[in-house]
Design an enzyme around this catalytic site. Structure first.
Site, PDB file in Angstrom:
ATOM      1  N   TYR A   1      -4.681   8.873  -5.909  1.00 43.95           N
ATOM      2  CA  TYR A   1      -3.565   9.199  -6.817  1.00 43.95           C
ATOM      3  C   TYR A   1      -3.373   8.080  -7.844  1.00 43.95           C
ATOM      4  O   TYR A   1      -3.318   8.323  -9.051  1.00 43.95           O
ATOM      5  CB  TYR A   1      -2.258   9.402  -6.025  1.00 43.95           C
ATOM      6  CG  TYR A   1      -1.023   9.351  -6.899  1.00 43.95           C
ATOM      7  CD1 TYR A   1      -0.732  10.371  -7.794  1.00 43.95           C
ATOM      8  CD2 TYR A   1      -0.142   8.260  -6.843  1.00 43.95           C
ATOM      9  CE1 TYR A   1       0.386  10.318  -8.616  1.00 43.95           C
ATOM     10  CE2 TYR A   1       0.986   8.207  -7.653  1.00 43.95           C
ATOM     11  CZ  TYR A   1       1.244   9.234  -8.537  1.00 43.95           C
ATOM     12  OH  TYR A   1       2.345   9.174  -9.347  1.00 43.95           O
TER      13      TYR A   1
ATOM     14  N   LYS B   1      -3.774   7.791 -12.190  1.00 46.87           N
ATOM     15  CA  LYS B   1      -2.818   7.225 -13.165  1.00 46.87           C
ATOM     16  C   LYS B   1      -3.473   6.091 -13.951  1.00 46.87           C
ATOM     17  O   LYS B   1      -3.291   5.980 -15.163  1.00 46.87           O
ATOM     18  CB  LYS B   1      -1.551   6.725 -12.453  1.00 46.87           C
ATOM     19  CG  LYS B   1      -0.685   7.827 -11.862  1.00 46.87           C
ATOM     20  CD  LYS B   1      -0.125   8.770 -12.920  1.00 46.87           C
ATOM     21  CE  LYS B   1       0.668   9.912 -12.319  1.00 46.87           C
ATOM     22  NZ  LYS B   1       1.032  10.950 -13.276  1.00 46.87           N
TER      23      LYS B   1
ATOM     24  N   SER C   1       3.040   5.373 -13.471  1.00 40.73           N
ATOM     25  CA  SER C   1       3.737   5.020 -12.238  1.00 40.73           C
ATOM     26  C   SER C   1       3.587   3.532 -11.973  1.00 40.73           C
ATOM     27  O   SER C   1       2.576   2.921 -12.348  1.00 40.73           O
ATOM     28  CB  SER C   1       3.107   5.807 -11.095  1.00 40.73           C
ATOM     29  OG  SER C   1       3.471   5.264  -9.858  1.00 40.73           O
TER      30      SER C   1
END
Ligand code: NAD
Ligand code: UFG
Length: 353
Positions: A158, A162, A134
């Site tokens: 989050y 990643k 991302s």
């Protein structure tokens, strides 16, 4: 399963938003596809719709398994039955706010799930991977456009999953050079399949701009909260790089091709964005135009942690993957509205959950 190019791809999280659109393109391109999904954030209807979109013949090249990456046996069962040529790994959780409130859930789904996947892939000698990363790994970029070799930074749990998963991929590939791993850093995926049969169907109140606008347009929500109108941008609202989900899907096909044709690929990252920034107010106006609906807005303070302006450098993907986004904001809004008006309640045919 039997298809024209005879390669079989495992797609984790293939019932989700980006997964469904990518599976359609894979089937159209002649791949055999096997989906594993636990329906944590999706429903069986999405898989049924994939079959409707590609038709009965290509549907024969699709298999679906309800399973969970956190359960290694579910993966063992799949890999012991089928020889996969590569894996496209979408399965994971993606809501920033939820990750702040419940980081253990994010570490469990995103980290444990992915580590299990690598272990089972290695055991069955499947060492080609396309991973959903991302733009969040750029954090608050110091300059724009974001270039793949920028310093990386996590802003929340989050984003940390990643970032860790990118590092894990680099470590695995370094230790075992036969692995080929492509990390795709998505910018802001929006839009829907042109048929109006597939699209994004978030549970509860949407966190992201476009699903929120869509629910205002169909009357599920009264107005859009615009988070921040005092940014140092042309109209005061924040700027992002929105990319049509079908362009994103095609980016995965380009990445697979790269995996299958490049010796010594290593582990490498590509941005998937358009290279163009659009403000929140511009998105609202474009959606109003596409839908003919007025989107009432409420001006609100900035959302904590939001960057002012983020967009991708697209040079590396263009040069090395031969891939470039085709669609602009107009097509993104057109297709998203077509999905919304045909499925105002998402895949649930009648009313809200
Ligand atoms: P999504 O929630 O629609 O799809 C993810 C799918 O994975 C869902 O169908 C869910 O049920 C499944 N899943 C989750 N955990 C699982 C598990 N343990 N085992 C099996 N299946 C599991 O999300 P999406 O928008 O399609 O995103 C796909 C990937 O792309 C995610 O990894 C996400 O972090 C990443 N990504 C998304 C965006 C975005 O804005 N949509 C942006 C950047 C990166
Ligand atoms: N916004 C609003 N109102 C809303 C929702 C969003 O004004 O109801 C604004 C946000 O403040 C931001 C812009 O619209 O300025 C885009 O917000 P999104 O939540 O749609 O997207 P973000 O760029 O904040 O985040 C998305 C994903 C993250 C991912 C990031 C980078 O949600 O998971 O892109 O890929 F990390």
């Amino acid at each position: 399963m039997g298809s024209s190019n005879n390669q079989t791809i495992l797609v984790t999280g293939g019932a989700g938003f980006i997964g469904t659109h990518t599976v359609v393109q894979l089937l159209n391109d002649g791949y055999n596809v096997s989906i594993i999904d636990n329906f944590d954030n999706s429903v069986m209807e999405a898989v049924i719709r994939i079959r409707e979109v590609v038709g009965p013949q290509l549907s024969n090249n699709l298999e679906f398994t309800q399973g969970d990456l956190r359960n290694k046996d579910d993966l063992e069962n799949l890999f012991s039955k089928t020889k996969f040529d590569a894996v496209i790994h979408f399965a994971g959780l993606k809501a920033v706010g939820e990750s702040v409130a419940n980081p253990r859930r994010y570490f469990d789904f995103n980290l444990i799930g992915t580590i299990n996947l690598y272990q089972v892939m290695a055991k069955y000698n499947c060492k080609k991977m396309v991973f959903s990363s991302s733009a969040t790994v750029y954090g608050q970029p110091e300059t724009i456009p974001c270039v793949e070799d920028f310093k990386l930074q996590a802003m929340n749990p989050y984003g940390r999953t990643k970032l860790f998963l990118e590092e894990i991929a680099r470590d695995i590939q370094k230790a075992e050079p036969e692995w080929k791993i492509i990390l795709l850093r998505y910018f802001n995926p929006v839009g829907a399949h042109e048929s109006g049969k597939l699209g994004e169907d978030p549970r509860g109140i949407p966190n992201n701009l476009m699903p929120y606008i869509q629910q205002v347009a169909v009357g599920r929500l009264p107005e859009l909260n615009v988070y921040g109108h005092d940014y140092p941008t042309k109209d005061g609202s924040a700027i992002r790089d929105y990319i049509h989900v079908m362009d994103l899907a095609d980016g995965h096909i380009a990445a697979l091709r790269k995996l299958f044709t490049t010796e010594n690929l290593g582990c490498t990252a590509y941005n998937l964005g358009t290279g163009h920034g659009t403000s929140v107010f511009e998105m609202v106006t474009a959606f109003e135009k596409a839908s003919g609906k007025k989107i009432p807005i409420k001006l609100c303070p900035r959302r904590p942690g939001d960057a002012t302006e983020v967009y991708a450098s697209t040079e590396k993907a263009e040069k090395e993957l031969g891939w470039k986004a085709k669609y602009g904001v107009e097509e993104m809004c057109r297709d998203q509205w077509n999905w919304a008006k045909n499925n105002p309640w998402g895949y649930k045919r009648k009313s809200l959950e």
